[in-house]
Design a protein around this motif. Structure first.
Motif, PDB file in Angstrom:
ATOM      1  N   GLU A  15      16.745 -28.381  27.580  1.00 12.56           N
ATOM      2  CA  GLU A  15      16.220 -26.923  26.812  1.00 12.56           C
ATOM      3  C   GLU A  15      16.092 -26.808  25.573  1.00 12.56           C
ATOM      4  OE1 GLU A  15      18.028 -23.874  28.535  1.00 12.56           O
ATOM      5  OE2 GLU A  15      16.030 -23.710  30.607  1.00 12.56           O
ATOM      6  N   ALA A  16      17.293 -27.632  24.428  1.00 11.27           N
ATOM      7  CA  ALA A  16      17.319 -28.114  23.221  1.00 11.27           C
ATOM      8  C   ALA A  16      16.924 -28.766  22.430  1.00 11.27           C
ATOM      9  CB  ALA A  16      19.215 -27.905  23.203  1.00 11.27           C
ATOM     10  N   LEU A  17      16.419 -29.879  23.612  1.00 15.17           N
ATOM     11  CA  LEU A  17      15.210 -31.016  22.986  1.00 15.17           C
ATOM     12  C   LEU A  17      14.259 -31.037  23.132  1.00 15.17           C
ATOM     13  CD1 LEU A  17      15.770 -34.331  22.550  1.00 15.17           C
ATOM     14  CD2 LEU A  17      15.624 -34.701  24.376  1.00 15.17           C
ATOM     15  N   GLN A  18      13.776 -31.229  21.966  1.00 19.68           N
ATOM     16  CA  GLN A  18      11.700 -30.584  21.861  1.00 19.68           C
ATOM     17  C   GLN A  18      11.539 -31.952  21.844  1.00 19.68           C
ATOM     18  OE1 GLN A  18      11.300 -27.188  20.899  1.00 19.68           O
ATOM     19  NE2 GLN A  18      13.294 -27.434  20.863  1.00 19.68           N
ATOM     20  N   PRO A  19      10.012 -31.820  21.934  1.00 23.09           N
ATOM     21  CA  PRO A  19       8.717 -32.935  22.682  1.00 23.09           C
ATOM     22  C   PRO A  19       8.708 -34.115  21.324  1.00 23.09           C
ATOM     23  CG  PRO A  19       7.999 -30.380  23.102  1.00 23.09           C
ATOM     24  CD  PRO A  19       9.101 -30.483  21.926  1.00 23.09           C
ATOM     25  N   GLU A  20       8.791 -33.109  19.894  1.00 22.67           N
ATOM     26  CA  GLU A  20       8.585 -33.952  18.936  1.00 22.67           C
ATOM     27  C   GLU A  20      10.004 -35.080  18.443  1.00 22.67           C
ATOM     28  OE1 GLU A  20       8.216 -31.048  19.264  1.00 22.67           O
ATOM     29  OE2 GLU A  20       6.794 -29.985  18.759  1.00 22.67           O
ATOM     30  N   ASP A  21      11.183 -34.338  18.711  1.00 23.63           N
ATOM     31  CA  ASP A  21      12.088 -34.977  18.546  1.00 23.63           C
ATOM     32  C   ASP A  21      11.871 -36.402  20.446  1.00 23.63           C
ATOM     33  OD1 ASP A  21      13.399 -33.063  17.480  1.00 23.63           O
ATOM     34  OD2 ASP A  21      13.871 -32.529  19.549  1.00 23.63           O
ATOM     35  N   VAL A  22      10.950 -36.715  20.638  1.00 28.42           N
ATOM     36  CA  VAL A  22      11.126 -37.829  21.574  1.00 28.42           C
ATOM     37  C   VAL A  22       9.399 -38.536  22.063  1.00 28.42           C
ATOM     38  CG1 VAL A  22      13.428 -37.384  23.247  1.00 28.42           C
ATOM     39  CG2 VAL A  22      10.320 -36.432  24.054  1.00 28.42           C
ATOM     40  N   GLY A  23       9.163 -38.185  20.725  1.00 29.21           N
ATOM     41  CA  GLY A  23       7.208 -38.596  20.315  1.00 29.21           C
ATOM     42  C   GLY A  23       6.793 -38.580  21.661  1.00 29.21           C
TER      43      GLY A  23
END
Length: 277
Positions: A15-23
């Motif tokens: 939940e802390a990881l955003q889509p933009e963080d992983v492309g």
């Protein structure tokens, strides 16, 4: 394996990881932040069903390979990865030691200590960089090659290396260096550079072998020490140590008690330059 805490940990990191963080694109239909379970599964190279069962506290015990994949997929730090392995009931994997490049943070600090005896060393006692006063105090310790790059190795194999400390202090240093190698060997494991140094010393140095069998435990990273300088005589030094976050590099700064004879003598190190080399 702690199923409940493992599931909670994975959920919080997902939940802390955003889509933009992983492309990944956020998309117009995404109503909440964080990644979806199927996205984490795809990033980790596993089925959505397999990942979902772990997060729902009903999956099998993940293998080390699966945990490593989850660590990469969730972009976990080294500390978070170790925590994940422990929650899943596995030993933490060995960390790959940093190479010979001084970390940027250490380099910035060392650049401000040009008038102070200071140096950056690895957890194996390999000196990566010294200030001019440190070279004047202990000689150029960056010139060594092979196993001799490690002060731990040189201490037990090169009689000249022991001349820098009074003979009464040698047993203390024996235990200090052996303990340092015990710690490094435990961290890095078989097949590592630490293991190569230990194996060589066990063959070449009976003194090392005797201390090694006692399993000394590492104490202060850089305790107070007495140093014999060819021009300045006996110096009583204190050593302050700053560890890099992954504890692969250490900044050692040598100082003297204010008002002591050693403090006065240390001021003469810079003019001496590289007299010990």
């Amino acid at each position: 394996m702690d199923r409940v805490r493992l599931a909670e940990f994975l959920r919080t990191r997902r939940e802390a990881l955003q889509p933009e963080d992983v492309g990944l694109p956020r998309g117009a239909r995404r109503r909440t932040g964080g990644l979806r379970r199927e996205e984490v599964a795809a990033l980790s190279g596993m089925s959505t069903d397999y990942y979902s069962r772990i997060e729902q506290r009903r999956g099998p015990m993940p293998s080390e390979q699966m945990l490593a994949a989850l660590s990469r997929g969730l972009r976990l730090s080294a500390e978070e990865r170790d925590h994940l392995f422990r929650l899943a009931g596995h030993a933490t994997p060995p960390r790959v030691p940093r190479g010979d490049q001084v970390s940027p943070g250490m380099a910035r600090i060392l650049d401000r200590l040009e008038d102070t005896p200071a140096q950056v060393v690895t957890h194996l006692g390999e000196t990566l960089r010294q200030t001019p006063p440190a070279v004047a105090l202990m000689g150029d310790q960056t010139r060594h090659t092979g196993l001799a790059r490690s002060l731990h190795y040189r201490w037990f194999t090169d009689p000249a290396e022991r001349l820098i400390h009074p003979e009464d202090d040698h047993p203390l240093h024996d235990r200090l260096f052996a303990a340092g190698l015990h710690d490094a060997y435990t961290r890095d494991g078989r097949g590592s550079r630490a293991a190569a140094i230990v194996e060589a010393l066990l063959e070449e140095s009976p003194a090392f072998a005797a201390v090694w069998r006692e399993h000394p435990v590492l104490g202060p990273a850089c305790p107070a020490k007495r140093v014999r300088h060819p021009r300045l005589g006996l110096l009583e030094l204190h050593c302050q140590t700053l560890a890099d976050p992954d504890r692969s590099q250490f900044l050692q700064v040598f100082t003297a008690r204010p008002g002591s004879p050693t403090e006065d003598r240390l001021r003469e190190l810079s003019p001496i330059g590289a007299a010990r080399t």
